[in-house]
Design a protein around this motif. Structure first.
Motif, PDB file in Angstrom:
ATOM      1  N   LEU A   5       0.931  -1.228   0.300  1.00  0.00           N
ATOM      2  CA  LEU A   5       0.050   0.102   0.009  1.00  0.00           C
ATOM      3  C   LEU A   5       0.998   1.277  -0.111  1.00  0.00           C
ATOM      4  O   LEU A   5       1.789   1.308   0.774  1.00  0.00           O
ATOM      5  CB  LEU A   5      -0.889  -0.023   1.070  1.00  0.00           C
ATOM      6  N   LEU A   6       0.800   2.038  -1.063  1.00  0.00           N
ATOM      7  CA  LEU A   6       1.463   3.137  -1.299  1.00  0.00           C
ATOM      8  C   LEU A   6       0.630   4.506  -0.914  1.00  0.00           C
ATOM      9  O   LEU A   6      -0.461   4.414  -1.292  1.00  0.00           O
ATOM     10  CB  LEU A   6       2.222   3.269  -2.398  1.00  0.00           C
ATOM     11  N   SER A   7       1.054   5.377  -0.233  1.00  0.00           N
ATOM     12  CA  SER A   7       0.412   6.847  -0.343  1.00  0.00           C
ATOM     13  C   SER A   7       1.467   7.795  -0.089  1.00  0.00           C
ATOM     14  O   SER A   7       2.602   7.590   0.125  1.00  0.00           O
ATOM     15  CB  SER A   7      -0.403   7.015   0.810  1.00  0.00           C
ATOM     16  N   HIS A   8       0.832   9.292  -0.523  1.00  0.00           N
ATOM     17  CA  HIS A   8       1.889  10.147  -0.439  1.00  0.00           C
ATOM     18  C   HIS A   8       1.352  11.559   0.177  1.00  0.00           C
ATOM     19  O   HIS A   8      -0.132  11.576   0.018  1.00  0.00           O
ATOM     20  CB  HIS A   8       2.517  10.693  -1.979  1.00  0.00           C
ATOM     21  N   GLN A   9       2.114  12.613   0.411  1.00  0.00           N
ATOM     22  CA  GLN A   9       1.768  13.791   0.758  1.00  0.00           C
ATOM     23  C   GLN A   9       2.853  14.854   0.391  1.00  0.00           C
ATOM     24  O   GLN A   9       3.941  14.603   0.282  1.00  0.00           O
ATOM     25  CB  GLN A   9       1.713  13.972   2.220  1.00  0.00           C
ATOM     26  N   HIS A  10       2.369  15.993  -0.286  1.00  0.00           N
ATOM     27  CA  HIS A  10       3.198  17.018  -0.851  1.00  0.00           C
ATOM     28  C   HIS A  10       3.148  18.026   0.066  1.00  0.00           C
ATOM     29  O   HIS A  10       2.128  18.653   0.407  1.00  0.00           O
ATOM     30  CB  HIS A  10       2.796  17.524  -2.315  1.00  0.00           C
ATOM     31  N   LEU A  11       4.654  18.501   0.403  1.00  0.00           N
ATOM     32  CA  LEU A  11       4.754  19.653   1.212  1.00  0.00           C
ATOM     33  C   LEU A  11       5.627  20.344   0.312  1.00  0.00           C
ATOM     34  O   LEU A  11       6.143  20.238  -0.559  1.00  0.00           O
ATOM     35  CB  LEU A  11       5.378  19.326   2.557  1.00  0.00           C
ATOM     36  N   THR A  26       7.756  -9.120  -5.930  1.00  0.00           N
ATOM     37  CA  THR A  26       6.484  -9.071  -6.660  1.00  0.00           C
ATOM     38  C   THR A  26       5.995  -7.651  -6.538  1.00  0.00           C
ATOM     39  O   THR A  26       4.909  -7.160  -7.080  1.00  0.00           O
ATOM     40  CB  THR A  26       5.437  -9.941  -5.975  1.00  0.00           C
ATOM     41  N   THR A  27       6.470  -6.678  -5.724  1.00  0.00           N
ATOM     42  CA  THR A  27       6.033  -5.258  -5.546  1.00  0.00           C
ATOM     43  C   THR A  27       6.947  -4.289  -5.760  1.00  0.00           C
ATOM     44  O   THR A  27       6.604  -2.916  -5.805  1.00  0.00           O
ATOM     45  CB  THR A  27       5.639  -5.068  -3.951  1.00  0.00           C
ATOM     46  N   HIS A  28       8.268  -4.465  -6.078  1.00  0.00           N
ATOM     47  CA  HIS A  28       9.353  -3.246  -6.174  1.00  0.00           C
ATOM     48  C   HIS A  28       9.075  -2.499  -7.509  1.00  0.00           C
ATOM     49  O   HIS A  28       9.005  -1.322  -7.466  1.00  0.00           O
ATOM     50  CB  HIS A  28      10.727  -3.654  -5.905  1.00  0.00           C
ATOM     51  N   LEU A  29       8.401  -3.103  -8.516  1.00  0.00           N
ATOM     52  CA  LEU A  29       8.166  -2.334  -9.590  1.00  0.00           C
ATOM     53  C   LEU A  29       7.036  -1.457  -9.362  1.00  0.00           C
ATOM     54  O   LEU A  29       6.904  -0.266  -9.944  1.00  0.00           O
ATOM     55  CB  LEU A  29       7.917  -3.213 -10.947  1.00  0.00           C
ATOM     56  N   GLN A  30       6.169  -1.684  -8.781  1.00  0.00           N
ATOM     57  CA  GLN A  30       5.009  -1.062  -8.395  1.00  0.00           C
ATOM     58  C   GLN A  30       5.593   0.355  -7.511  1.00  0.00           C
ATOM     59  O   GLN A  30       5.070   1.292  -7.895  1.00  0.00           O
ATOM     60  CB  GLN A  30       4.019  -1.850  -7.310  1.00  0.00           C
ATOM     61  N   LEU A  31       6.458  -0.036  -6.506  1.00  0.00           N
ATOM     62  CA  LEU A  31       7.013   1.195  -5.845  1.00  0.00           C
ATOM     63  C   LEU A  31       7.685   2.159  -6.717  1.00  0.00           C
ATOM     64  O   LEU A  31       7.641   3.237  -6.678  1.00  0.00           O
ATOM     65  CB  LEU A  31       8.061   0.750  -4.818  1.00  0.00           C
ATOM     66  N   GLU A  32       8.408   1.920  -7.813  1.00  0.00           N
ATOM     67  CA  GLU A  32       9.281   2.435  -8.653  1.00  0.00           C
ATOM     68  C   GLU A  32       8.279   3.242  -9.413  1.00  0.00           C
ATOM     69  O   GLU A  32       8.559   4.472  -9.649  1.00  0.00           O
ATOM     70  CB  GLU A  32      10.280   1.559  -9.544  1.00  0.00           C
ATOM     71  N   ALA A  33       7.153   2.688 -10.153  1.00  0.00           N
ATOM     72  CA  ALA A  33       6.365   3.396 -10.847  1.00  0.00           C
ATOM     73  C   ALA A  33       5.566   4.464  -9.990  1.00  0.00           C
ATOM     74  O   ALA A  33       5.596   5.645 -10.409  1.00  0.00           O
ATOM     75  CB  ALA A  33       5.242   2.627 -11.488  1.00  0.00           C
TER      76      ALA A  33
END
Length: 122
Positions: A5-11, A26-33
């Protein structure tokens, strides 16, 4: 298959990315994208909140290093925040702290990133 699960916040000048789950084959390409999708500028300060990250494999470490390299090349940096015990051990074994700042808490990482962003000319 591991869930990530990925989420982000901009400051101002900072993108904080929260990583929850395993960063593995199985997930590192998801993180990279995801990083490429949410990064506002190549020279932004990037804070990775690792407090809910349960595992990081060598592919995940490579992504963190590559993200740091791109950020530094453009005047930014990557900050790793509050790694959980297993990822903290892997980061230590890999010698990540020699290249990328590792902070004990998300608050410390955000303070450092916001301060660096404020000092950046432009």
């Amino acid at each position: 298959m591991s869930a990530l699960l990925l989420s982000h916040q901009h400051l101002p000048g900072v993108t904080m990315i929260c990583i929850e789950g395993d960063v593995d084959a199985t997930t590192h390409l998801q993180l990279e994208a995801y990083i490429e999708q949410v990064r506002q500028q190549p020279g932004d300060q990037i804070v990775f909140d690792l407090s809910e990250t349960t595992f990081i494999d060598s592919g995940g470490l490579r992504i963190l290093i590559n993200t740091h390299t791109v950020s530094v090349r453009h005047g930014g940096a990557v900050h790793l925040a509050a790694p959980a015990p297993i990822p903290a051990r892997l980061l230590h074994i890999a010698g990540m702290a020699q290249h990328v700042p590792v902070h004990a808490s998300v608050e410390q990482a955000l303070r450092a990133a916001l301060s660096a962003a404020a000092e950046r000319p432009g």
